[in-house]
Design a protein around this motif. Structure first.
Motif, short mmCIF file in Angstrom:
data_model
loop_
_atom_site.label_atom_id
_atom_site.label_comp_id
_atom_site.label_asym_id
_atom_site.label_seq_id
_atom_site.Cartn_x
_atom_site.Cartn_y
_atom_site.Cartn_z
N ARG A 227 0.83 -1.21 0.00
CA ARG A 227 0.00 0.00 0.00
C ARG A 227 0.86 1.26 0.00
O ARG A 227 0.61 2.21 -0.74
CB ARG A 227 -0.92 -0.01 1.22
N LYS A 228 1.89 1.26 0.84
CA LYS A 228 2.76 2.43 0.91
C LYS A 228 3.51 2.61 -0.42
O LYS A 228 3.62 3.74 -0.93
CB LYS A 228 3.75 2.26 2.06
N ALA A 229 4.01 1.51 -0.99
CA ALA A 229 4.73 1.60 -2.25
C ALA A 229 3.80 2.09 -3.37
O ALA A 229 4.19 2.94 -4.19
CB ALA A 229 5.31 0.24 -2.62
N GLY A 230 2.57 1.59 -3.41
CA GLY A 230 1.62 2.03 -4.42
C GLY A 230 1.28 3.50 -4.26
O GLY A 230 1.13 4.22 -5.26
N HIS A 231 1.16 3.95 -3.02
CA HIS A 231 0.87 5.36 -2.76
C HIS A 231 2.02 6.25 -3.24
O HIS A 231 1.79 7.28 -3.89
CB HIS A 231 0.65 5.55 -1.26
N LEU A 232 3.24 5.85 -2.97
CA LEU A 232 4.40 6.62 -3.43
C LEU A 232 4.45 6.66 -4.95
O LEU A 232 4.76 7.70 -5.55
CB LEU A 232 5.68 6.01 -2.86
N HIS A 233 4.16 5.53 -5.58
CA HIS A 233 4.19 5.47 -7.05
C HIS A 233 3.15 6.40 -7.67
O HIS A 233 3.43 7.08 -8.67
CB HIS A 233 3.95 4.03 -7.50
N SER A 234 1.96 6.45 -7.06
CA SER A 234 0.88 7.28 -7.63
C SER A 234 1.20 8.77 -7.54
O SER A 234 0.61 9.57 -8.29
CB SER A 234 -0.43 6.98 -6.90
N PRO A 241 6.98 3.34 -16.70
CA PRO A 241 6.56 2.01 -17.15
C PRO A 241 7.04 0.89 -16.22
O PRO A 241 6.30 -0.08 -15.98
CB PRO A 241 7.19 1.89 -18.54
N MET A 242 8.27 1.03 -15.71
CA MET A 242 8.78 -0.01 -14.82
C MET A 242 7.97 -0.04 -13.52
O MET A 242 7.61 -1.12 -13.02
CB MET A 242 10.25 0.25 -14.51
N GLY A 243 7.65 1.13 -12.99
CA GLY A 243 6.84 1.18 -11.79
C GLY A 243 5.44 0.63 -12.03
O GLY A 243 4.88 -0.08 -11.18
N ASP A 244 4.87 0.96 -13.21
CA ASP A 244 3.55 0.42 -13.54
C ASP A 244 3.58 -1.10 -13.59
O ASP A 244 2.65 -1.78 -13.15
CB ASP A 244 3.08 0.96 -14.89
N SER A 301 7.56 -4.52 -3.35
CA SER A 301 7.25 -3.28 -2.63
C SER A 301 8.51 -2.46 -2.42
O SER A 301 8.51 -1.22 -2.57
CB SER A 301 6.58 -3.59 -1.29
N ARG A 302 9.60 -3.12 -2.06
CA ARG A 302 10.88 -2.40 -1.88
C ARG A 302 11.31 -1.76 -3.19
O ARG A 302 11.77 -0.62 -3.23
CB ARG A 302 11.96 -3.37 -1.38
N GLU A 303 11.20 -2.53 -4.28
CA GLU A 303 11.64 -2.01 -5.58
C GLU A 303 10.76 -0.85 -6.03
O GLU A 303 11.26 0.15 -6.56
CB GLU A 303 11.62 -3.14 -6.62
N LEU A 304 9.44 -0.98 -5.83
CA LEU A 304 8.54 0.07 -6.27
C LEU A 304 8.69 1.33 -5.41
O LEU A 304 8.66 2.44 -5.92
CB LEU A 304 7.09 -0.43 -6.22
N ALA A 305 8.86 1.16 -4.12
CA ALA A 305 9.00 2.31 -3.22
C ALA A 305 10.34 3.01 -3.40
O ALA A 305 10.44 4.23 -3.26
CB ALA A 305 8.84 1.87 -1.77
#
Length: 352
Positions: A227-234, A241-244, A301-305
């Protein structure tokens, strides 16, 4: 503060098609209880009361509520989960509900170097020996201890504040779950109360559901990171594209775990009577599936955040460290081998 949990809140397990990305409101009553600085016993008993967790609470509700706590703080879920387990054990054995101000652990680790035996002295049940991996023994009020008896293993309820119970007070250097010290406890003819008949603790089908309850806590911790990683990405500007891709991978992995837990929740709380062997086979499937998926959710999550979350967000870094230690307590390959052994044994029986 309201004294009751909103049972109509979003359900992660029973409604696996609902969104999962909403970060808990920091102003919610649940978040305030989880993040409070209250002493351990007070926090455990307050959460149990607020979440309406008793010895009679359905397995699904236990998993749902502990999962949401773990998504906020894995350490607090790790505090509360054994208390919920103990309440269920006591109720299943026919004991009255304990004092609502008491906080319980369950100490079942079995090491050759740390053994506790149970003996009878007249009409008194006594515990003798040392038990390893006794989480929060210096803080909790009571525990259910699994001890060796002449007639098999015995579950015994014991007052941890009795003078003949001596918890280890040494250091706990772990960075993950640092608020859950897990030293040994010495029992010097400590008085106890038998809970259920010999060998009952391990022979219950509900022992398997308890194993899944722990897996739900793992998943809750990973869900909080996602959830935290998705929030940071948004909140990032520009295309990523990599984050998506990573967010899509997270979504698929989370959906798979939710679906598995939803399926087994229906079994655990359904009308079918499961034998211990059948229930444990289900638990092995679920725990192994959740374990592998949670490892991947944690990594994604680590990679996305990104490194900024691990180095600048204390809650995210704590969740990562807590989850790593919590997952390390899983029996992993041994459980996978046990599942395969059970399946082979079934095949042999079918051929007879």
């Amino acid at each position: 503060m309201d004294t009751q949990f909103d049972t109509t809140s979003p359900r992660i397990i029973t409604s696996p098609l609902d969104p999962w990305r909403d970060v808990p409101d920091s102003r919610s009553n649940l978040t305030k209880l989880v993040t409070s600085n209250a002493p351990t016993v007070d926090k455990i008993t307050a959460l149990a009361c607020f979440l309406q967790l008793t010895g009679q609470t359905s397995q699904t509700d236990q998993w749902e509520r502990l999962l949401e706590i773990a998504a906020i703080d894995i350490g607090v879920a790790r505090m509360l989960e054994p208390h919920v387990d103990a309440l269920g054990i006591l109720a299943e054995a026919g004991h009255d509900a304990p004092d609502p101000h008491s906080a319980w652990g369950v100490y079942a680790a079995d090491l050759p170097t740390h053994r506790v035996t149970v003996t009878e002295d007249g009409d008194q049940t006594l515990l003798i020996g040392e038990k390893a991996w006794c989480s929060l023994a210096t803080e909790l009020s009571h525990a259910i201890v699994i001890a060796d008896g002449s007639d098999g293993n015995r579950a015994c309820a014991v007052n941890l504040r009795h003078p003949r119970v001596k918890p280890e007070t040494g250091g706990w250097p772990s960075l993950g779950l640092k608020e859950i010290p897990s030293g040994s406890v010495t029992f010097d003819r400590a008085p106890a109360t038998s809970v259920g008949p010999p060998n009952w603790y391990l022979d219950r089908s509900s022992f398997a559901w308890g194993g899944i309850r722990v897996a739900a806590c793992w998943f809750g911790g990973a869900l909080g990171m996602a959830r935290k990683a998705g929030h940071l990405h948004s909140r990032r500007t520009g295309a990523s594209p990599m984050g998506d891709m990573q967010l899509g991978q997270l979504d698929a992995e989370i959906f798979a775990v939710r679906t598995v837990l939803s399926q087994v929740a229906g079994a655990a709380d359904g009308d079918e009577e499961f034998s211990r062997a059948h229930a444990w086979k289900l638990a092995l499937r679920v725990r192994n599936t959740v374990y592998r998926s949670v490892q991947r959710i944690q990594l994604l999550s680590r990679e996305l955040a990104g490194p900024a979350a691990l180095t600048g967000d204390a809650a995210f870094a704590k969740a990562d460290a807590d989850l790593t230690v919590y997952l390390s307590q899983h029996h992993g390959p041994r459980d996978e081998a046990a599942l395969g052994e059970n399946l082979c044994a079934e095949s042999d029986l079918d051929e007879l």
